[in-house]
Design a protein around this motif. Sequence first.
Motif, short mmCIF file in Angstrom:
data_model
loop_
_atom_site.label_atom_id
_atom_site.label_comp_id
_atom_site.label_asym_id
_atom_site.label_seq_id
_atom_site.Cartn_x
_atom_site.Cartn_y
_atom_site.Cartn_z
N GLU A 195 -9.26 23.46 -17.23
CA GLU A 195 -9.34 22.05 -16.31
C GLU A 195 -10.88 22.71 -15.67
O GLU A 195 -11.49 21.51 -16.05
CB GLU A 195 -8.23 21.36 -15.62
CG GLU A 195 -7.19 21.22 -16.36
CD GLU A 195 -5.98 22.51 -16.65
OE1 GLU A 195 -6.10 23.34 -15.72
OE2 GLU A 195 -5.61 21.91 -17.72
N GLU A 196 -10.96 23.25 -15.24
CA GLU A 196 -12.14 23.76 -14.96
C GLU A 196 -13.67 23.62 -15.46
O GLU A 196 -14.31 23.58 -15.23
CB GLU A 196 -11.86 24.66 -13.49
CG GLU A 196 -11.42 24.78 -11.93
CD GLU A 196 -11.10 26.08 -11.36
OE1 GLU A 196 -10.76 25.95 -10.07
OE2 GLU A 196 -10.76 26.72 -12.12
N ARG A 197 -13.02 24.64 -16.38
CA ARG A 197 -14.34 24.72 -17.70
C ARG A 197 -14.75 23.27 -18.24
O ARG A 197 -15.70 23.33 -18.47
CB ARG A 197 -13.45 26.11 -18.52
CG ARG A 197 -13.44 26.97 -18.22
CD ARG A 197 -12.94 28.10 -19.16
NE ARG A 197 -11.92 27.92 -20.24
CZ ARG A 197 -10.93 28.58 -20.49
NH1 ARG A 197 -11.04 29.07 -19.18
NH2 ARG A 197 -10.14 27.95 -20.82
N LYS A 198 -13.30 22.54 -18.68
CA LYS A 198 -14.30 21.20 -18.96
C LYS A 198 -14.40 20.64 -18.14
O LYS A 198 -15.46 19.76 -18.58
CB LYS A 198 -11.94 20.64 -19.33
CG LYS A 198 -12.01 20.99 -20.66
CD LYS A 198 -10.63 19.93 -20.93
CE LYS A 198 -9.68 20.80 -22.18
NZ LYS A 198 -8.62 19.59 -22.28
N GLN A 199 -14.34 20.24 -17.08
CA GLN A 199 -14.50 19.46 -16.10
C GLN A 199 -16.62 20.32 -15.99
O GLN A 199 -16.94 19.75 -16.10
CB GLN A 199 -14.38 19.49 -14.70
CG GLN A 199 -14.98 19.54 -13.24
CD GLN A 199 -14.86 17.60 -13.50
OE1 GLN A 199 -14.32 17.10 -14.34
NE2 GLN A 199 -16.19 17.42 -13.61
N LEU A 200 -16.53 21.54 -15.28
CA LEU A 200 -18.11 22.23 -15.52
C LEU A 200 -18.82 21.85 -17.14
O LEU A 200 -20.54 21.68 -16.84
CB LEU A 200 -18.08 23.35 -15.79
CG LEU A 200 -17.37 24.15 -14.22
CD1 LEU A 200 -17.26 25.46 -14.16
CD2 LEU A 200 -18.56 24.67 -13.19
#
Length: 133
Positions: free
Chosen positions: A81-86
Amino acid sequence: MKNIVTILVFVLAFTFTAQAQKKGGKPSAEKMLKKITKDLSLSEDQQSKIKPLLEGQMADRKAAMEKRKATQESGEKPSKEERKQLNADRKEKAAAFNTEMASILDKDQFAKFEAMAKEKKGDVKNRVKKQKN
């Protein structure tokens, strides 16, 4: 004695070659502005509007790089999820930058700017492919 001299010559030649390659380094906002000015024939007014955009973009990239390094050094990996957000944030910033550039440049200049960006993006993909092989 000849062997030692030969080895020293090779070491010095290698050192100078490595240092010469490092001189290019990362482009600064000034260098990028000069290149864009030359390639797109920018006016003084356009240059003064684009310079803060480039400086902001460089600052954002530097902050993101430092954050990535800190995360790597801590041994943590970002979640999916963090990678998607970044990735979404990066794309949003790129879209905002392109919108600003479109408002500053005329149609021909912007078309040329997009072509330059697409070419640069292709170069990066090719370098990544070479590194993986």
